[in-house]
Design an enzyme around this catalytic site. Sequence first.
Site, PDB file in Angstrom:
ATOM      1  N   ARG A  27       0.820  -1.212   0.000  1.00  0.00           N
ATOM      2  CA  ARG A  27       0.000   0.000   0.000  1.00  0.00           C
ATOM      3  C   ARG A  27       0.855   1.264   0.000  1.00  0.00           C
ATOM      4  NH1 ARG A  27      -5.363  -1.396   1.913  1.00  0.00           N
ATOM      5  NH2 ARG A  27      -5.695   0.712   2.673  1.00  0.00           N
ATOM      6  N   GLU A 480       0.622   5.477 -20.449  1.00  0.00           N
ATOM      7  CA  GLU A 480       0.917   4.464 -19.440  1.00  0.00           C
ATOM      8  C   GLU A 480       2.415   4.181 -19.370  1.00  0.00           C
ATOM      9  OE1 GLU A 480       0.474   1.150 -16.702  1.00  0.00           O
ATOM     10  OE2 GLU A 480      -0.374   3.135 -17.011  1.00  0.00           O
ATOM     11  N   GLU A 487       7.027   6.424 -12.341  1.00  0.00           N
ATOM     12  CA  GLU A 487       6.749   5.774 -11.067  1.00  0.00           C
ATOM     13  C   GLU A 487       7.939   4.979 -10.553  1.00  0.00           C
ATOM     14  OE1 GLU A 487       2.073   4.580 -10.819  1.00  0.00           O
ATOM     15  OE2 GLU A 487       3.285   3.471 -12.257  1.00  0.00           O
ATOM     16  N   HIS A 503       3.284  19.805 -32.475  1.00  0.00           N
ATOM     17  CA  HIS A 503       2.625  20.903 -31.770  1.00  0.00           C
ATOM     18  C   HIS A 503       3.302  21.215 -30.432  1.00  0.00           C
ATOM     19  CE1 HIS A 503      -0.755  21.073 -34.623  1.00  0.00           C
ATOM     20  NE2 HIS A 503      -0.602  19.765 -34.694  1.00  0.00           N
ATOM     21  N   LYS A 603      -0.175   2.229  -2.899  1.00  0.00           N
ATOM     22  CA  LYS A 603      -0.950   1.353  -3.770  1.00  0.00           C
ATOM     23  C   LYS A 603      -2.419   1.762  -3.811  1.00  0.00           C
ATOM     24  CE  LYS A 603      -1.538  -2.313  -6.364  1.00  0.00           C
ATOM     25  NZ  LYS A 603      -1.027  -2.312  -7.750  1.00  0.00           N
TER      26      LYS A 603
END
Length: 608
Positions: A27, A480, A487, A503, A603
């Site tokens: 967690r 992702e 991460e 752009h 988590k």
Amino acid sequence: MCGIVGVLGNIEAAPRIVDSLKRLEYRGYDSAGVATLIDGGLVRRRAEGKLRNLEAALERSPLSGTSGIGHTRWATHGAPTLSNAHPHQAGSVALVHNGIIENYLELRDEVVGAGAVLSTDTDTEVVAHLIDLARTRGLSPREAVAETLPRLKGAFALALLFAGEDDLMIGARKGSPLAIGHGEGEMFFGSDAIALSPFTDRITYLDEGDWAVLTRDGVQIFDRDNSPVERPEAKSSVTSSLMDKGNYKHFMAKEIHEQPEVLGHTLSRYFDYTTNTANVAGAEKLNFNKLSRLLISACGTAYLAGLVSKYWFEKYARLPVEIDIASEFRYRETPVSGNDAALFISQSGETADTLASLRYCKENGAAIGAVVNVPESTIAREADMVYPTIAGPEIGVASTKAFTCQLAVLAALALQAGRERGVLSAEREQELVSELTEIPSLALKALAAESEIEKLSQPLSKADNALYLGRSTNYPLALEGALKLKELSYIHAEGYAAGELKHGPIALIDENMPVFVIAPYDSIYEKTVSNMQEVAARGGRIVLITDRKGAEESGGAAENTVIMPDMSDIVAPIIYALPVQLIAYHTAVFMGTDVDQPRNLAKSVTVE
């Protein structure tokens, strides 16, 4: 976010609590502590950093006592220091807390005015002082808790011990999850079933606003109005054996390699292989055939799964989709009515912003569906219909198998919506389902590229920045990929729709910039290749993730090419997620970061 364990047992509590807290490490946390009752008095051991530091403190100075509470803290109010570590104590009260007390400044002034001396920078400590002050006025533990809980604004799960009360523990929840474990002559509190798995598989989940009084003989539960209530006892399928890394160095590696199996389980639940049709039980409750739009909301990687599904719902069901990050959706006062359906995606089923968005839609009459990995979670219990992923417990903070299983469920829902809306012919549905059934074998083939990915990840570990590019459903995968790299490795990365390169982002390209291009050979492949050539012309270091045909047609612009097996468009975002995960994983391993528990991350984000 944070982890709570409480034990009213028959043997020493501290070792059991530490063992259970290890199951909650996934967690996220930055300090830990335990408090037990010894000869009627409260005694604590706390430590900064990982649980091994707490274990060392307990080896130096053991705790006896059969009643105890424990905690892994993820810092919100106050730095992750020893003094701010839980449990907190005020006089006769010790408690652990998951969540945020929003009105703690007001409450702090009150308790300080009443003579309390604060020893931490946390919002939690004021709760202990409020309850202790009520005790000094002669209130019993139950009365003190009942008086205090309505005064707390924000989100919380609490577990409390009281000096002189060896057969009593009180817990409460509002916004943050808390479960009760039933043993033989023992009772337990835990943040989830994983925490309780070493002790029991008999679980009762507290509803929003509930609080509970445990003794070794059982439990009394009260609702937010302090009225006694009954909550059902369920049998948990989680077992402590699932918390083993096996032969893998990290949980994340194990979970990446579990994907062929768990995807097979998830697909078999949602597709009928005898007829090659989507077979989502309860999907009719979302009234796909009557909808003018579908709302989707989630956070982090779950949001990106929803973004992939937007392409599917609009392509295969001609159903307009509005998708929002849950933390934005909950506050922008989106018009919602009974003519809408809303779908919420969450690995834990406890994500605070997603849960708040669900409640907003429910209050406004929308039909509610939930895609979750924990069927007993709050989001699952409050939805009209639950579509569980069959990923099994995911321990690594960075989501892998939960993400791809979410995609599998969403693909099934999109195809069923297409059939119910009369958009998808029977023949086309059977063709698509037949392609989806190949996912487990395709995932195995994709994982075979790991050694090649490991080699290219070593130079990436020396980069400071990276770009990910993709079109269509590969655009969410680009997002992702960038998210995973950030991460795990702490390398700054951005994901872009490939058509957006000119752009703005192209200004960043130089010979030091790794650029990952996710581009299976499909109807828009040539468009993506043109963007790749623009990167190559400016010296960018390209890693192309494609299939054999895509590699042949790439024009040699890529410095490295990762070859995936041939597959259909609907399958590609699920399978191409695997090399994206492996790139982030191996880069982080080369850099020596904490892969399973990256810094500053949790988590399950159960607070805003």
